[in-house]
Motif scaffolding. Structure first.
Motif, PDB file in Angstrom:
ATOM      1  N   SER A   1     -13.280  50.412 -53.237  1.00  0.00           N
ATOM      2  CA  SER A   1     -14.275  49.356 -53.473  1.00  0.00           C
ATOM      3  C   SER A   1     -14.063  48.662 -54.802  1.00  0.00           C
ATOM      4  O   SER A   1     -13.669  49.294 -55.777  1.00  0.00           O
ATOM      5  N   ARG A   2     -14.368  47.392 -54.809  1.00  0.00           N
ATOM      6  CA  ARG A   2     -14.382  46.645 -56.066  1.00  0.00           C
ATOM      7  C   ARG A   2     -15.692  46.937 -56.793  1.00  0.00           C
ATOM      8  O   ARG A   2     -16.671  47.330 -56.168  1.00  0.00           O
ATOM      9  N   PRO A   3     -15.702  46.693 -58.123  1.00  0.00           N
ATOM     10  CA  PRO A   3     -16.959  46.878 -58.861  1.00  0.00           C
ATOM     11  C   PRO A   3     -18.080  46.078 -58.196  1.00  0.00           C
ATOM     12  O   PRO A   3     -17.843  44.985 -57.690  1.00  0.00           O
TER      13      PRO A   3
ATOM     14  N   GLY B   1      -8.038  38.094 -41.162  1.00  0.00           N
ATOM     15  CA  GLY B   1      -8.310  39.515 -41.084  1.00  0.00           C
ATOM     16  C   GLY B   1      -8.351  40.137 -42.461  1.00  0.00           C
ATOM     17  O   GLY B   1      -7.481  39.882 -43.289  1.00  0.00           O
ATOM     18  N   MET B   2      -9.391  40.920 -42.715  1.00  0.00           N
ATOM     19  CA  MET B   2      -9.589  41.622 -43.984  1.00  0.00           C
ATOM     20  C   MET B   2      -9.832  43.106 -43.630  1.00  0.00           C
ATOM     21  O   MET B   2      -9.640  43.501 -42.486  1.00  0.00           O
ATOM     22  N   SER B   3     -10.235  43.894 -44.614  1.00  0.00           N
ATOM     23  CA  SER B   3     -10.365  45.337 -44.351  1.00  0.00           C
ATOM     24  C   SER B   3     -11.233  45.634 -43.125  1.00  0.00           C
ATOM     25  O   SER B   3     -10.931  46.522 -42.346  1.00  0.00           O
TER      26      SER B   3
ATOM     27  N   ILE C   1      -2.329  39.672 -42.884  1.00  0.00           N
ATOM     28  CA  ILE C   1      -3.699  40.131 -43.099  1.00  0.00           C
ATOM     29  C   ILE C   1      -3.905  40.328 -44.595  1.00  0.00           C
ATOM     30  O   ILE C   1      -2.966  40.635 -45.327  1.00  0.00           O
ATOM     31  N   ARG C   2      -5.119  40.107 -45.046  1.00  0.00           N
ATOM     32  CA  ARG C   2      -5.435  40.195 -46.479  1.00  0.00           C
ATOM     33  C   ARG C   2      -6.362  41.385 -46.681  1.00  0.00           C
ATOM     34  O   ARG C   2      -7.556  41.318 -46.395  1.00  0.00           O
ATOM     35  N   VAL C   3      -5.801  42.474 -47.160  1.00  0.00           N
ATOM     36  CA  VAL C   3      -6.535  43.735 -47.179  1.00  0.00           C
ATOM     37  C   VAL C   3      -6.703  44.229 -48.611  1.00  0.00           C
ATOM     38  O   VAL C   3      -5.722  44.480 -49.309  1.00  0.00           O
TER      39      VAL C   3
ATOM     40  N   SER D   1      -5.592  42.451 -54.598  1.00  0.00           N
ATOM     41  CA  SER D   1      -5.740  43.279 -55.802  1.00  0.00           C
ATOM     42  C   SER D   1      -6.707  42.691 -56.818  1.00  0.00           C
ATOM     43  O   SER D   1      -6.770  43.145 -57.963  1.00  0.00           O
ATOM     44  N   LYS D   2      -7.500  41.700 -56.412  1.00  0.00           N
ATOM     45  CA  LYS D   2      -8.475  41.101 -57.340  1.00  0.00           C
ATOM     46  C   LYS D   2      -9.373  42.187 -57.928  1.00  0.00           C
ATOM     47  O   LYS D   2      -9.819  43.079 -57.203  1.00  0.00           O
ATOM     48  N   PHE D   3      -9.602  42.103 -59.199  1.00  0.00           N
ATOM     49  CA  PHE D   3     -10.448  43.036 -59.947  1.00  0.00           C
ATOM     50  C   PHE D   3      -9.870  44.449 -60.035  1.00  0.00           C
ATOM     51  O   PHE D   3     -10.526  45.349 -60.546  1.00  0.00           O
TER      52      PHE D   3
ATOM     53  N   LEU E   1      -2.352  28.213 -40.892  1.00  0.00           N
ATOM     54  CA  LEU E   1      -3.794  28.185 -41.127  1.00  0.00           C
ATOM     55  C   LEU E   1      -4.279  29.517 -41.678  1.00  0.00           C
ATOM     56  O   LEU E   1      -3.667  30.552 -41.463  1.00  0.00           O
ATOM     57  N   MET E   2      -5.391  29.426 -42.388  1.00  0.00           N
ATOM     58  CA  MET E   2      -6.039  30.626 -42.922  1.00  0.00           C
ATOM     59  C   MET E   2      -7.523  30.503 -42.635  1.00  0.00           C
ATOM     60  O   MET E   2      -8.072  29.397 -42.623  1.00  0.00           O
ATOM     61  N   THR E   3      -8.172  31.626 -42.381  1.00  0.00           N
ATOM     62  CA  THR E   3      -9.622  31.578 -42.276  1.00  0.00           C
ATOM     63  C   THR E   3     -10.259  32.845 -42.838  1.00  0.00           C
ATOM     64  O   THR E   3      -9.613  33.888 -42.929  1.00  0.00           O
ATOM     65  N   ILE E   4     -11.491  32.702 -43.258  1.00  0.00           N
ATOM     66  CA  ILE E   4     -12.341  33.823 -43.668  1.00  0.00           C
ATOM     67  C   ILE E   4     -13.575  33.752 -42.776  1.00  0.00           C
ATOM     68  O   ILE E   4     -14.218  32.703 -42.708  1.00  0.00           O
ATOM     69  N   LEU E   5     -13.897  34.823 -42.110  1.00  0.00           N
ATOM     70  CA  LEU E   5     -15.088  34.793 -41.250  1.00  0.00           C
ATOM     71  C   LEU E   5     -16.346  34.858 -42.093  1.00  0.00           C
ATOM     72  O   LEU E   5     -16.380  35.533 -43.117  1.00  0.00           O
TER      73      LEU E   5
HETATM   74  C1  LIG Z   1     -11.516  39.703 -51.303  1.00  0.00           C
HETATM   75  C2  LIG Z   1     -10.820  38.986 -50.207  1.00  0.00           C
HETATM   76  C3  LIG Z   1     -10.128  39.686 -49.196  1.00  0.00           C
HETATM   77  C4  LIG Z   1     -10.072  41.194 -49.109  1.00  0.00           C
HETATM   78  O1  LIG Z   1     -11.289  41.717 -48.696  1.00  0.00           O
HETATM   79  P1  LIG Z   1     -11.448  43.254 -48.298  1.00  0.00           P
HETATM   80  O2  LIG Z   1     -12.671  43.273 -47.465  1.00  0.00           O
HETATM   81  O3  LIG Z   1     -11.599  44.011 -49.571  1.00  0.00           O
HETATM   82  O4  LIG Z   1     -10.236  43.652 -47.546  1.00  0.00           O
HETATM   83  C5  LIG Z   1      -9.453  38.937 -48.249  1.00  0.00           C
HETATM   84  N1  LIG Z   1      -9.455  37.599 -48.252  1.00  0.00           N
HETATM   85  C6  LIG Z   1     -10.105  36.901 -49.194  1.00  0.00           C
HETATM   86  C7  LIG Z   1     -10.052  35.427 -49.154  1.00  0.00           C
HETATM   87  C8  LIG Z   1     -10.809  37.569 -50.194  1.00  0.00           C
HETATM   88  O5  LIG Z   1     -11.461  36.853 -51.127  1.00  0.00           O
END
Ligand SMILES: *Cc1c(COP(=O)(O)O)cnc(C)c1O
Length: 242
Positions: free
Chosen positions: A234-236, A209-211, A225-227, A35-37, A166-170
């Motif tokens: 969309s964020r600004p 995993g993200m959107s 998952i972080r969605v 929910s950032k922003f 563990l956590m990862t961001i691609l």
């Molecule tokens: C912003 C963010 C997300 C969500 O991204 P979306 O593409 O909007 O789902 C997930 N993980 C991290 C670490 C983020 O910064």
């Protein structure tokens, strides 16, 4: 491949998007609504649609929203962005989970702060994930694999943290094949670590995993998952590079 992705089309409202997402997932997967922003009103709607886990990337913003949503008592707050040492104390006060622990130094700092707490203060023991980058990504924080392996015995000593996985961001711009491989690699590493005889460390949780890529992440064993965009829209423009 079993998981169909939710159509992010704007025909669906927020409640319907959440429901469609939930129905597309195995029930054991936890949805962290990022929910950032996004304003607290949007978070209230998500809460009304059943969301109880919210992810925020900035400590101050989360603190502000927490006070505005204080009447919703059963929210679990997840920190998903890099944590600066000078915000560590506040982060411990407001977050239940920290997905973005990315250095031994920060881990020791958090461990010390929890240990110092007076009996009257209520830093609960934070649930923590270790952020790993399996592929070079200059823009991202996180351990590279060999460095994490070297730090794990030290992390295992930190009795005030509950390290759960563990956590990862691609990185941006991977092919679908590479995304899949990377998620699977992380899952395999976690399985290997879980078999080792740690005192405290556990590796059962996988936040990935993200959107855009959550269905691949789930096929590879994500437990959370972080969605963001898929739920809130969309964020600004430009805020993601802040
Ligand atoms: C912003 C963010 C997300 C969500 O991204 P979306 O593409 O909007 O789902 C997930 N993980 C991290 C670490 C983020 O910064």
């Amino acid at each position: 491949m079993g998981i169909s992705t939710v159509d992010p089309s704007h025909h669906l409202n927020l409640e319907d998007r959440i429901q469609a997402l939930r129905q597309s997932l195995p029930p054991s997967v936890r949805i962290i609504a990022v929910s950032k922003f996004m304003p607290p009103e949007a978070m209230r709607r998500a809460y009304g649609a059943g969301i109880r886990d919210f992810g925020e990337s900035r400590v101050q913003e989360a603190a502000h929203k927490q006070s505005q949503l204080a009447d919703l008592p059963d929210i679990t707050w997840h920190l998903i962005g890099h944590l600066q040492t000078n915000k560590a104390r506040l982060a411990l006060e407001i977050f239940d989970w920290i997905h973005s622990l990315d250095s031994l130094k920060l881990a020791q700092r958090l461990n010390g702060l929890v240990g110092d707490r007076s009996p009257s203060s209520d830093f609960p023991r934070p649930q923590v994930l270790l952020q790993v980058k399996l592929r070079p990504d200059g823009n991202k924080f996180g351990w590279q694999w060999p460095d994490l392996e070297a730090d794990l015995p030290h992390l295992d000593q930190l009795g005030n943290l509950s390290i759960r996985g563990l956590m990862t961001i691609l990185p941006q711009g991977l092919t679908v094949q590479d995304q899949q491989t990377t998620f699977t690699n992380l899952h395999d590493l976690a399985l290997g670590l879980e078999k080792q005889p740690w005192q405290r460390l556990s590796f059962r949780e996988l936040s990935m995993g993200m959107s855009g890529d959550y269905s691949l992440a789930i096929e590879a064993g994500a437990t959370m998952i972080r969605v963001g965009t898929l739920i809130f829209g969309s964020r600004p423009l430009g805020v993601d590079s802040l």
